[in-house]
Design a protein around this motif. Structure first.
Motif, PDB file in Angstrom:
ATOM      1  N   ARG A 196     -21.641  -4.617   7.225  1.00  0.00           N
ATOM      2  CA  ARG A 196     -21.057  -5.922   7.516  1.00  0.00           C
ATOM      3  C   ARG A 196     -19.861  -6.221   6.618  1.00  0.00           C
ATOM      4  N   VAL A 197     -19.199  -5.162   6.140  1.00  0.00           N
ATOM      5  CA  VAL A 197     -18.025  -5.327   5.279  1.00  0.00           C
ATOM      6  C   VAL A 197     -16.863  -4.518   5.850  1.00  0.00           C
ATOM      7  N   LEU A 198     -15.640  -4.920   5.466  1.00  0.00           N
ATOM      8  CA  LEU A 198     -14.459  -4.256   6.005  1.00  0.00           C
ATOM      9  C   LEU A 198     -13.365  -4.162   4.944  1.00  0.00           C
ATOM     10  N   PRO A 199     -12.941  -2.942   4.564  1.00  0.00           N
ATOM     11  CA  PRO A 199     -11.792  -2.782   3.656  1.00  0.00           C
ATOM     12  C   PRO A 199     -10.492  -2.726   4.453  1.00  0.00           C
ATOM     13  N   VAL A 200      -9.439  -3.377   3.925  1.00  0.00           N
ATOM     14  CA  VAL A 200      -8.151  -3.440   4.609  1.00  0.00           C
ATOM     15  C   VAL A 200      -7.036  -3.212   3.598  1.00  0.00           C
ATOM     16  N   VAL A 201      -6.029  -2.422   3.973  1.00  0.00           N
ATOM     17  CA  VAL A 201      -4.823  -2.294   3.159  1.00  0.00           C
ATOM     18  C   VAL A 201      -3.630  -2.781   3.968  1.00  0.00           C
ATOM     19  N   LEU A 202      -2.819  -3.624   3.341  1.00  0.00           N
ATOM     20  CA  LEU A 202      -1.573  -4.097   3.940  1.00  0.00           C
ATOM     21  C   LEU A 202      -0.442  -3.257   3.372  1.00  0.00           C
ATOM     22  N   ASP A 203       0.052  -2.340   4.153  1.00  0.00           N
ATOM     23  CA  ASP A 203       1.089  -1.415   3.688  1.00  0.00           C
ATOM     24  C   ASP A 203       2.447  -2.060   3.931  1.00  0.00           C
ATOM     25  N   THR A 204       3.006  -2.648   2.884  1.00  0.00           N
ATOM     26  CA  THR A 204       4.297  -3.321   3.004  1.00  0.00           C
ATOM     27  C   THR A 204       5.417  -2.505   2.372  1.00  0.00           C
ATOM     28  N   GLY A 205       5.170  -1.204   2.198  1.00  0.00           N
ATOM     29  CA  GLY A 205       6.117  -0.340   1.518  1.00  0.00           C
ATOM     30  C   GLY A 205       5.740  -0.172   0.068  1.00  0.00           C
ATOM     31  N   THR A 206       6.549   0.566  -0.677  1.00  0.00           N
ATOM     32  CA  THR A 206       6.287   0.762  -2.098  1.00  0.00           C
ATOM     33  C   THR A 206       7.605   0.900  -2.854  1.00  0.00           C
ATOM     34  N   ASP A 207       7.603   0.375  -4.070  1.00  0.00           N
ATOM     35  CA  ASP A 207       8.753   0.570  -4.954  1.00  0.00           C
ATOM     36  C   ASP A 207       8.499   1.703  -5.945  1.00  0.00           C
ATOM     37  N   ASN A 208       7.415   2.421  -5.736  1.00  0.00           N
ATOM     38  CA  ASN A 208       7.076   3.559  -6.594  1.00  0.00           C
ATOM     39  C   ASN A 208       7.871   4.782  -6.120  1.00  0.00           C
ATOM     40  N   LEU A 209       8.904   5.142  -6.864  1.00  0.00           N
ATOM     41  CA  LEU A 209       9.792   6.228  -6.439  1.00  0.00           C
ATOM     42  C   LEU A 209       9.086   7.574  -6.416  1.00  0.00           C
ATOM     43  N   ASP A 210       8.077   7.750  -7.251  1.00  0.00           N
ATOM     44  CA  ASP A 210       7.311   9.001  -7.210  1.00  0.00           C
ATOM     45  C   ASP A 210       6.632   9.161  -5.851  1.00  0.00           C
ATOM     46  N   LEU A 211       6.103   8.064  -5.323  1.00  0.00           N
ATOM     47  CA  LEU A 211       5.461   8.118  -4.010  1.00  0.00           C
ATOM     48  C   LEU A 211       6.486   8.323  -2.903  1.00  0.00           C
ATOM     49  N   LEU A 212       7.581   7.589  -2.953  1.00  0.00           N
ATOM     50  CA  LEU A 212       8.596   7.700  -1.903  1.00  0.00           C
ATOM     51  C   LEU A 212       9.190   9.101  -1.819  1.00  0.00           C
ATOM     52  N   ASN A 213       9.203   9.809  -2.937  1.00  0.00           N
ATOM     53  CA  ASN A 213       9.762  11.158  -2.952  1.00  0.00           C
ATOM     54  C   ASN A 213       8.701  12.251  -2.850  1.00  0.00           C
ATOM     55  N   ASP A 214       7.465  11.854  -2.613  1.00  0.00           N
ATOM     56  CA  ASP A 214       6.375  12.810  -2.473  1.00  0.00           C
ATOM     57  C   ASP A 214       6.187  13.137  -0.987  1.00  0.00           C
ATOM     58  N   PRO A 215       6.408  14.390  -0.563  1.00  0.00           N
ATOM     59  CA  PRO A 215       6.266  14.743   0.857  1.00  0.00           C
ATOM     60  C   PRO A 215       4.873  14.460   1.407  1.00  0.00           C
ATOM     61  N   ALA A 216       3.867  14.414   0.527  1.00  0.00           N
ATOM     62  CA  ALA A 216       2.498  14.203   0.991  1.00  0.00           C
ATOM     63  C   ALA A 216       2.134  12.723   1.135  1.00  0.00           C
ATOM     64  N   TYR A 217       3.013  11.813   0.710  1.00  0.00           N
ATOM     65  CA  TYR A 217       2.671  10.393   0.711  1.00  0.00           C
ATOM     66  C   TYR A 217       2.368   9.904   2.122  1.00  0.00           C
ATOM     67  N   LEU A 218       1.283   9.132   2.283  1.00  0.00           N
ATOM     68  CA  LEU A 218       0.780   8.760   3.603  1.00  0.00           C
ATOM     69  C   LEU A 218       1.179   7.351   4.055  1.00  0.00           C
ATOM     70  N   GLY A 219       1.864   6.598   3.202  1.00  0.00           N
ATOM     71  CA  GLY A 219       2.222   5.235   3.575  1.00  0.00           C
ATOM     72  C   GLY A 219       3.588   5.155   4.236  1.00  0.00           C
ATOM     73  N   VAL A 220       3.981   3.915   4.609  1.00  0.00           N
ATOM     74  CA  VAL A 220       5.321   3.731   5.173  1.00  0.00           C
ATOM     75  C   VAL A 220       6.341   4.058   4.087  1.00  0.00           C
ATOM     76  N   ARG A 221       7.386   4.749   4.464  1.00  0.00           N
ATOM     77  CA  ARG A 221       8.291   5.340   3.472  1.00  0.00           C
ATOM     78  C   ARG A 221       9.554   4.503   3.323  1.00  0.00           C
ATOM     79  N   HIS A 222       9.390   3.331   2.683  1.00  0.00           N
ATOM     80  CA  HIS A 222      10.543   2.508   2.318  1.00  0.00           C
ATOM     81  C   HIS A 222      10.122   1.554   1.211  1.00  0.00           C
ATOM     82  N   ALA A 223      11.103   0.912   0.597  1.00  0.00           N
ATOM     83  CA  ALA A 223      10.829  -0.033  -0.485  1.00  0.00           C
ATOM     84  C   ALA A 223       9.992  -1.196   0.025  1.00  0.00           C
ATOM     85  N   ARG A 224       9.354  -1.868  -0.892  1.00  0.00           N
ATOM     86  CA  ARG A 224       8.520  -3.014  -0.514  1.00  0.00           C
ATOM     87  C   ARG A 224       9.345  -4.097   0.171  1.00  0.00           C
ATOM     88  N   VAL A 225       8.759  -4.614   1.223  1.00  0.00           N
ATOM     89  CA  VAL A 225       9.367  -5.741   1.932  1.00  0.00           C
ATOM     90  C   VAL A 225       8.906  -7.025   1.253  1.00  0.00           C
TER      91      VAL A 225
END
Length: 568
Positions: A196-225
Motif C-alpha cells: 500500500r505504498v508507492l515510491p516516486v521520483v520527479l526527474d526534472t534534470g540534473t546539474d550534476n555534470l558527472d551524471l550528465l557526462n556519464d553515458p550510463a546515466y538513466l535520467g533526462v539529460r539536461h540541466a535542472r528545470v
C-alpha cells in the motif's frame, strides 16, 4: 482484484488470493514464498518441479539468508543483497529487516544508501516505483495508472526530485532509491503495508555534470528545470496523485532547501502532506533536546540555542522548538529571541542576504554591533558562541569539524551540561566527534549525532551516543496519520510525536542515551502513532475515530508473515 492476485485482511489475518500460476507466482515478490510453499500450495499454484523438494519455514529461511547476508564483503554488497531479496520475496526481506533492524538500518537507509544512489545508473536492476519526467508532464496520469493501484489501494506516497540527497546533493534520477529505502523503513519500523505504498521520483534534470557526462546515466539529460515550469510540474503531479490516491499521505523527501520549504508551505493546508527533512528531522532532534533538558534539570524557556546550518533541517528544528516554547506559555516574541542561526554566510542578521524561511530568526543588527569579533564584519560560529554563551549547540551545516575544541570548551565554560548535537550526515560531515566533545567537556556534554557512533569510554563511564535518526519518528507519524485518516499534518502533531519519543527515554543515569535504541523502533513507532492520532483528534483533523487507539494502532501494523493462500 488485479489479474494476478490481491491481499485482503479479514478476521484479523491476511489472505493472499492468487489467480496466476507457475513462474508468474515466483516472479511476484508479494506472493512468492519460495521454499516455504507447502506441497499442496505448490500443486494448486502450478509450482510442482519449479522449487526444490524440501518445504522450509519462514524462520528457517530467515536464518539461511541472514547467514548469507553476514558473508557479504562490504556495506554496499549487503545493500545489493537485501535489495535483491526484496525484489524476490518481500515478506522474507521485511522479516529479516525487522528482526535485525538496528544492524540493517544503516544498510538499507543512511548512510549506505547514499553510495547506492551514486551508483544507481551503473547498478540498475529491477525498477521500483514511478518515474515521472518534466519533459512529459502529460504522462503523469498514465504513469500512476500503470502502477496498477486504485483510489483505495495506496496509503503512502514518498516522492523526491533528488536535488538534496543525504548531504551528497543532486543525484538526478538515482534519487528514486531514497524513496524506496524510506518506504522500507516505514514498513519495517511502523508496519505500513508494503502493498500500500508507492515510491516516486520527479526527474526534472540534473546539474550534476558527472551524471550528465556519464553515458550510463538513466535520467533526462539536461540541466535542472526551475522557475514556472518546475512549479507547474509539481502542481500537476500533486493534482494527479491526490486525485488518483485521495487517501494517501504525500511525503516529500530530499528536495533542495528553498524548494522544500516553498512546496510544503504551498500544499500543507490543502492536502495531507509532510516533509521529513524539515518536520521529521525537527521532530527527532527536538525529542533529543527535550530528553536532554529533562536530564539537566533545566527548562526549555531558559535555553540559548545556536543552530549552525540554518537550512531546511536547521530552521525546521528552530520552528518546532519555538512552537513548543509557545505551547508552554512563553510569549512568541520572547521565545524567538532564544535562537541564533548561522548559514554559510555567518549569523543571520536583519538586512543581510536571507532566504524567506530564514528571516524570522534573523537577529537585529544593533544587537550584534558591539560584539567582539575575530574578523571585523564577520559573525562566525566562534563569535556567536563567545558572545551568546549558548546552552544548546546544533549542527546541520555539513561542515566537518566546525565544532572545534576552542568553541566547545568556550561553551562548556558557561554551562554545566552543554547540549551539543553534531547532526550532519554522513559521519565524514559531522561537526565534531562525540569522543572529542566528551573529552573537551570532561564528560559533561549531552550529545546526539546524526550518524551512528560507537559508545565512548571516559573516566570509568560508558557513554551511549544517541543517534538523532529520523527513523525514530517519521514511521510513527505515517502510521498515526494513516490510522486515523488525518486530513492534514499539523505542527502540533509533529510536536506530539517528538514528545512521545522523548517520554520513551527513562534511563537518566550518567552516560545513558538521550534517545531510544533502534531495537525499539516498532514500539516507538506505535507510541508515536498513538500520540499523533490523538493530537489529530483534538484538532479535528482525524477522519476516522479511534475509540481504542492503542489496540487499533497495534492492529494496523502489518506483520511480516506469509498470508494464508487462497487459490482462485
Amino acid at each position: 482484484m488485479s489479474k494476478d492476485y490481491e491481499i485482503v485482511h479479514t478476521n484479523g489475518r491476511d489472505i493472499a488470493r492468487i489467480a496466476c500460476r507457475g513462474r508468474d507466482v515466483l516472479h511476484n515478490p508479494m506472493i512468492n514464498y519460495g521454499t516455504a510453499f507447502t506441497k499442496e500450495q505448490r500443486e494448486a499454484l502450478g509450482l510442482t518441479g519449479l522449487l526444490p523438494n524440501a518445504v522450509i519455514s519462514l524462520d528457517a529461511q530467515v536464518r539461511r539468508v541472514y547467514k548469507q547476508y553476514r558473508h557479504e564483503p562490504s556495506d554496499l554488497a549487503k545493500y545489493n543483497y537485501l535489495t535483491a531479496m526484496q525484489d524476490r520475496n518481500e515478506t522474507l526481506f521485511y522479516r529479516v529487516l525487522t528482526d535485525n533492524i538496528q544492524e540493517m538500518l544503516p544498510i538499507i537507509y543512511t548512510p549506505t544508501i547514499g553510495l547506492a544512489i551514486q551508483e544507481y545508473s551503473h547498478w540498475f536492476h529491477k525498477p521500483r516505483g514511478i518515474y515521472l519526467d518534466i519533459d512529459n508532464p502529460d504522462g503523469i496520469q498514465a504513469a500512476l495508472q500503470a502502477s496498477g493501484k486504485g483510489p483505495d489501494d495506496i496509503d503512502l506516497v514518498v516522492v523526491t526530485d533528488s536535488e538534496g540527497i543525504l548531504g551528497i546533493g543532486d543525484q538526478g534520477v538515482g534519487g528514486v532509491a531514497i524513496t524506496v529505502g524510506k518506504l522500507s523503513v516505514y514498513v519495517a519500523a511502523a508496519g505500513i503495508h508494503p502493498n500500500r505504498v508507492l515510491p516516486v521520483v520527479l526527474d526534472t534534470g540534473t546539474d550534476n555534470l558527472d551524471l550528465l557526462n556519464d553515458p550510463a546515466y538513466l535520467g533526462v539529460r539536461h540541466a535542472r528545470v526551475r522557475g514556472e515550469r518546475y512549479d507547474a510540474f509539481i502542481e500537476k503531479f500533486v493534482g494527479e496523485v491526490t486525485e488518483r490516491f485521495p487517501q494517501a499521505l504525500l511525503h516529500w523527501e530530499d528536495f533542495a532547501a528553498g524548494n522544500a520549504h516553498r512546496i510544503l508551505n504551498r500544499y500543507r493546508d490543502e492536502i495531507c502532506t509532510f516533509n521529513d527533512d524539515i518536520q521529521g528531522t525537527a521532530g527527532v532532534v527536538v525529542a533529543a533536546v527535550l530528553a536532554a533538558i529533562r536530564t539537566s534539570h533545566t527548562r526549555l524557556a531558559d535555553q540559548r540555542i545556536v543552530i549552525h546550518g540554518a537550512g531546511t533541517a536547521g530552521v525546521g528544528i528552530a520552528h518546532l522548538l519555538l512552537d513548543i516554547m509557545v505551547s508552554q506559555g512563553i510569549d512568541r516574541d520572547q521565545a524567538i529571541r532564544q535562537f541564533w542561526g548561522l548559514s554559510s554566510r555567518g549569523l543571520l542578521i536583519e538586512g543581510g542576504k536571507l532566504r524567506d524561511f530564514q528571516a524570522p530568526f534573523a537577529r537585529p543588527a544593533d544587537e550584534v554591533a558591539g560584539w567582539k569579533l575575530d574578523t571585523l564584519g564577520h559573525y562566525e560560529l566562534a563569535d556567536v558562541v563567545r558572545n551568546v554563551h549558548p546552552t544548546i549547540l546544533i549542527g546541520t551545516s555539513a561542515q566537518p569539524g566546525t565544532f572545534t575544541e576552542e568553541i566547545v570548551r568556550d561553551m562548556a565554560s558557561h554551562t554545566d551540561q552543554p547540549i551539543i548535537m553534531p547532526l550532519s550526515n554522513p559521519t565524514t560531515k559531522a561537526e565534531a566527534l562525540p569522543s572529542d566533545v566528551l573529552e573537551w567537556t570532561g564528560g559533561r556534554a549531552l550529545i546526539a549525532t546524526g550518524s551512528p557512533f560507537d559508545p565512548v569510554e571516559l573516566n570509568d563511564t560508558r557513554y551511549e551516543i544517541a543517534q538523532a535518526n529520523n527513523a525514530l519518528i517519521f514511521p510513527g507519524i505515517g502510521l498515526g496519520v494513516i490510522s486515523c485518516r488525518a486530513s492534514r499534518v499539523s505542527d502540533t502533531m509533529i510536536g506530539a510525536a517528538a514528545q512521545a519519543v522523548a517520554s520513551a527515554v527513562t534511563d537518566r543515569s550518567p552516560g545513558a542515551s538521550l534517545l531510544p535504541a533502534m531495537t525499539q523502533l516498532r514500539s516507538i513507532s506505535a507510541r508515536v502513532a498513538v500520540a499523533v492520532a490523538e493530537q489529530a483528534r483534538r484538532e479535528g483533523l482525524a477522519q476516522r475515530h479511534l475509540d481504542n487507539p492503542i489496540q487499533q494502532v497495534y492492529d494496523a501494523m502489518w506483520q511480516p508473515v506469509y498470508p494464508e493462500v487462497e487459490v482462485i
